[in-house]
Design a protein around this motif. Structure first.
Motif, PDB file in Angstrom:
ATOM      1  N   LEU A  51      -6.624 -10.311  -3.565  1.00 33.24           N
ATOM      2  CA  LEU A  51      -6.244  -9.315  -3.204  1.00 33.24           C
ATOM      3  C   LEU A  51      -5.729  -8.222  -4.433  1.00 33.24           C
ATOM      4  O   LEU A  51      -5.239  -8.225  -5.589  1.00 33.24           O
ATOM      5  N   ARG A  68      -4.392  -4.264  -5.823  1.00 34.20           N
ATOM      6  CA  ARG A  68      -4.011  -3.337  -5.594  1.00 34.20           C
ATOM      7  C   ARG A  68      -5.202  -2.008  -6.876  1.00 34.20           C
ATOM      8  O   ARG A  68      -5.174  -1.850  -7.791  1.00 34.20           O
ATOM      9  N   SER A  96     -10.999  -0.815   0.328  1.00 38.47           N
ATOM     10  CA  SER A  96     -10.320   1.130   2.061  1.00 38.47           C
ATOM     11  C   SER A  96     -11.070   2.077   1.159  1.00 38.47           C
ATOM     12  O   SER A  96     -11.735   2.130   0.087  1.00 38.47           O
ATOM     13  N   LEU A 101      -8.327  -1.330   5.612  1.00 36.37           N
ATOM     14  CA  LEU A 101      -7.677  -1.694   4.268  1.00 36.37           C
ATOM     15  C   LEU A 101      -6.872  -0.690   3.506  1.00 36.37           C
ATOM     16  O   LEU A 101      -5.695  -1.279   2.282  1.00 36.37           O
ATOM     17  N   GLU A 131      -3.575   2.101   3.337  1.00 40.49           N
ATOM     18  CA  GLU A 131      -2.198   1.724   3.490  1.00 40.49           C
ATOM     19  C   GLU A 131      -1.703   1.993   4.711  1.00 40.49           C
ATOM     20  O   GLU A 131      -2.705   2.588   5.798  1.00 40.49           O
ATOM     21  N   GLY A 165      -0.201  -4.235   8.079  1.00 38.26           N
ATOM     22  CA  GLY A 165      -0.412  -5.756   7.091  1.00 38.26           C
ATOM     23  C   GLY A 165      -0.639  -6.528   8.286  1.00 38.26           C
ATOM     24  O   GLY A 165      -1.991  -7.311   8.031  1.00 38.26           O
ATOM     25  N   VAL A 176      -4.515  -4.915   8.558  1.00 43.09           N
ATOM     26  CA  VAL A 176      -5.156  -5.234   6.604  1.00 43.09           C
ATOM     27  C   VAL A 176      -5.158  -7.314   7.310  1.00 43.09           C
ATOM     28  O   VAL A 176      -6.378  -7.682   7.203  1.00 43.09           O
ATOM     29  N   LEU A 205      -8.747  -9.915   6.637  1.00 41.66           N
ATOM     30  CA  LEU A 205      -8.951 -10.740   5.595  1.00 41.66           C
ATOM     31  C   LEU A 205     -10.264 -11.612   6.781  1.00 41.66           C
ATOM     32  O   LEU A 205      -9.793 -13.049   5.718  1.00 41.66           O
ATOM     33  N   PHE A 239      -0.801  -4.880   1.002  1.00 39.34           N
ATOM     34  CA  PHE A 239      -1.022  -6.279   1.319  1.00 39.34           C
ATOM     35  C   PHE A 239       0.078  -7.398   1.651  1.00 39.34           C
ATOM     36  O   PHE A 239      -0.130  -8.046   1.476  1.00 39.34           O
ATOM     37  N   ARG A 240       0.953  -6.938   0.897  1.00 40.87           N
ATOM     38  CA  ARG A 240       2.234  -7.886   0.764  1.00 40.87           C
ATOM     39  C   ARG A 240       2.228  -8.139   2.281  1.00 40.87           C
ATOM     40  O   ARG A 240       3.252  -9.198   2.781  1.00 40.87           O
ATOM     41  N   ALA A 300       0.419 -10.415   3.038  1.00 39.96           N
ATOM     42  CA  ALA A 300       0.395 -11.585   3.117  1.00 39.96           C
ATOM     43  C   ALA A 300       1.621 -12.621   3.735  1.00 39.96           C
ATOM     44  O   ALA A 300       1.272 -14.188   4.288  1.00 39.96           O
TER      45      ALA A 300
END
Length: 234
Positions: A8, A10, A62, A90, A92, A143, A146, A150, A176-177, A180
Motif C-alpha cells: 500500500l 500513499r 487511484s 482506490l 479517497e 475503506g 478499497v 484489494l 488505505f487505513r 486496513a
C-alpha cells in the motif's frame, strides 16, 4: 503456495489547495512528491532483490493525477516496467457535491440547506459520518470500497502466481487505513492514531480463503504515528 504481498503506497506530496479536503483535487505532484516517488521506486526494487520477489505485472492506482504519477514513476524505474491501471475504487473518501470546496464553504452549504441537520464538530474526522449531500460517503465506506478492491485483485493474483510476488497499490492514506481496519490489520482506534508517509510502502501479506475475504497481516513498512489532535483526512 507462493507468498503474496500487497504494498500500500500513499501518493507523493502535491500542490494542494489550502483549507480544502484533498480527496478529489486534480493537481499534480510537486518536486518533493516526485522525489518521494523516485525513492519509493528504489525501496521497492531493493526489497524485491533482497526477498527475491516477483513484481505483479500491473500497478493499481487511484484515478487522481497525483496517485497515477506516483505509480508511473515507480513503474518506469523497474526493469521491465509494469503497466499502471487506474481504478475509481482506490479513491479517497468522496464528498460528493461538496468536492473541492473549502471547509468553510462546505459548512456554509450545509447550514444553508434546511434539510440538513447541523454538522457535528468532528465531521471531518469521524469515520462513520457522511456529509448529508448527494454523492458523499463516509471514511469507513471508502475503506470498505478499497478493501474490496484489494481482496479482488489479490485473489486474482493468487489464482495465477507461481512465485513469491508483490503487487503495488497506489492510493490515499485515510482510505488505505480504513481498508486496513476492514482487513483486520488495524484496530479501530489505530485508524486515528496512525497515518502513512508519502510514497513509503506498507506491506501486507495475503493468504486466500474459501470465503473470499482472505487473511492479511502487516509484515513490513512503517505506519506514521500521528500528532495528538490531528484528524484522519490524509
Amino acid at each position: 503456495m507462493p507468498r503474496l504481498f500487497a504494498a500500500l503506497i500513499r501518493h507523493g506530496d502535491y500542490a494542494q489547495l489550502p483549507d480544502t479536503p484533498s480527496a478529489h483535487q486534480p493537481f499534480a505532484l510537486n518536486p518533493q512528491g516526485r522525489a518521494q516517488a523516485e525513492s519509493a521506486a528504489l525501496a521497492v526494487a531493493d526489497q524485491r532483490q533482497r526477498e527475491r520477489w516477483q513484481l505483479a505485472p500491473e500497478i493499481d492506482s487511484s484515478e487522481q493525477l497525483r496517485a497515477w504519477q506516483t505509480a508511473s514513476i515507480i513503474a518506469n524505474a523497474q526493469l521491465g516496467p509494469p503497466a499502471v491501471a487506474s481504478f475509481a475504487a482506490l479513491a479517497e473518501r468522496g464528498l460528493g457535491s461538496a468536492a473541492n470546496l473549502t471547509l468553510a464553504q462546505i459548512e456554509q452549504a450545509v447550514a444553508d440547506d434546511p434539510r440538513c441537520p447541523p454538522l457535528p464538530a468532528d465531521w471531518k474526522s469521524n469515520s462513520h459520518f457522511r456529509l448529508p449531500l448527494p454523492g458523499a460517503e463516509s471514511l469507513m465506506q471508502a475503506g470498505e470500497r478499497v478493501a474490496e478492491h484489494l481482496r479482488l485483485r489479490m485473489a486474482e493474483l493468487a489464482a495465477r502466481a507461481s512465485a513469491d510476488t508483490v503487487k503495488l497499490f497506489v492510493g490515499h492514506g485515510a482510505a488505505f487505513r480504513h481498508a486496513a481496519h476492514q482487513l483486520a490489520v488495524l484496530s479501530f482506534p489505530q485508524i486515528a492514531r496512525l497515518s502513512m508517509y508519502h510514497a513509503h510502502p506498507v506491506l501486507l501479506e495475503y493468504w486466500p480463503t474459501p470465503n473470499g475475504q482472505g487473511r492479511w497481516r502487516h509484515v513490513a513498512g512503517h505506519w506514521k504515528v500521528r500528532k495528538r489532535g490531528a484528524g484522519v483526512l490524509d
